[in-house]
Design a protein around this motif. Structure first.
Motif, PDB file in Angstrom:
ATOM      1  N   LEU A   1       0.797  -1.239   0.000  1.00  0.00           N
ATOM      2  CA  LEU A   1       0.000   0.000   0.000  1.00  0.00           C
ATOM      3  C   LEU A   1       0.826   1.284   0.000  1.00  0.00           C
TER       4      LEU A   1
ATOM      5  N   LYS B   1      -5.578   6.223   2.677  1.00  0.00           N
ATOM      6  CA  LYS B   1      -6.100   7.177   1.698  1.00  0.00           C
ATOM      7  C   LYS B   1      -7.127   6.451   0.826  1.00  0.00           C
ATOM      8  N   PRO B   2      -8.004   7.179   0.148  1.00  0.00           N
ATOM      9  CA  PRO B   2      -9.074   6.532  -0.627  1.00  0.00           C
ATOM     10  C   PRO B   2      -8.591   5.453  -1.597  1.00  0.00           C
ATOM     11  N   GLU B   3      -7.531   5.708  -2.339  1.00  0.00           N
ATOM     12  CA  GLU B   3      -7.067   4.692  -3.293  1.00  0.00           C
ATOM     13  C   GLU B   3      -6.497   3.471  -2.569  1.00  0.00           C
ATOM     14  N   GLN B   4      -5.913   3.691  -1.396  1.00  0.00           N
ATOM     15  CA  GLN B   4      -5.413   2.575  -0.599  1.00  0.00           C
ATOM     16  C   GLN B   4      -6.584   1.772  -0.021  1.00  0.00           C
ATOM     17  N   LYS B   5      -7.623   2.473   0.379  1.00  0.00           N
ATOM     18  CA  LYS B   5      -8.799   1.801   0.948  1.00  0.00           C
ATOM     19  C   LYS B   5      -9.420   0.839  -0.058  1.00  0.00           C
ATOM     20  N   ALA B   6      -9.485   1.232  -1.301  1.00  0.00           N
ATOM     21  CA  ALA B   6     -10.076   0.362  -2.320  1.00  0.00           C
ATOM     22  C   ALA B   6      -9.269  -0.933  -2.451  1.00  0.00           C
ATOM     23  N   ARG B   7      -7.960  -0.833  -2.478  1.00  0.00           N
ATOM     24  CA  ARG B   7      -7.104  -2.024  -2.572  1.00  0.00           C
ATOM     25  C   ARG B   7      -7.197  -2.866  -1.301  1.00  0.00           C
TER      26      ARG B   7
END
Length: 146
Positions: free
Chosen positions: A46, A125-131
């Motif tokens: 991440l 962060k939002p993009e990390q949350k999705a992963r």
């Protein structure tokens, strides 16, 4: 008091089941091409910044203490089950109550683990949350959300 081999085997199986539930909840079971644990995924995949790493280390330190306490409580409940089984030698009221106690302790461990997963998620962060969400789904079901 002496514990028979049968009682020890039952207690060991219950402890193993509890450990599997906890491990499952935090992604300890391997996916084919995924990091071994959710912890590894967060740290290795991440790209956390320094602030996230610092906050994550604090979270993990607190959770380690909590998890150890809950696991100790579960082991104690398993020992009480062994005593109840030794006293009753059947599925009686003491055994039933002890099993309910074991299940309660297992549930407490699972709830704490899931709470820790959400606390880790809150640092991302939002993009990390999705992963992260995809990895959690894969860890729990063996299938990634599409």
């Amino acid at each position: 008091m002496k514990i028979s081999a049968f009682q020890f085997a039952i207690a060991a199986l219950l402890a193993l089941a509890a450990g599997c539930i906890g491990a499952f909840a935090i992604g300890e079971w391997r996916g084919v091409a995924h990091p071994q644990t959710l912890h590894d995924f967060v740290h290795e995949e991440l790209d956390l910044d320094a602030s996230q790493r610092e906050r994550l280390e604090r979270l993990e330190a607190r959770f380690t203490v909590e998890r150890n306490e809950l696991e100790h409580s579960l082991r104690a409940a398993n020992a009480r089950l062994a005593v109840a089984m030794d006293e009753e030698h059947e599925y009686g009221p003491k055994v039933a109550a002890a099993i309910d106690d074991v299940h309660g302790r297992m549930g407490d461990l699972q709830k704490a683990t899931v709470g820790h997963v959400f606390a880790m998620r809150a640092l991302l962060k939002p993009e990390q949350k999705a992963r992260f969400d995809r990895q959690v789904s894969l860890s729990l079901t063996g299938e990634a959300d599409e």
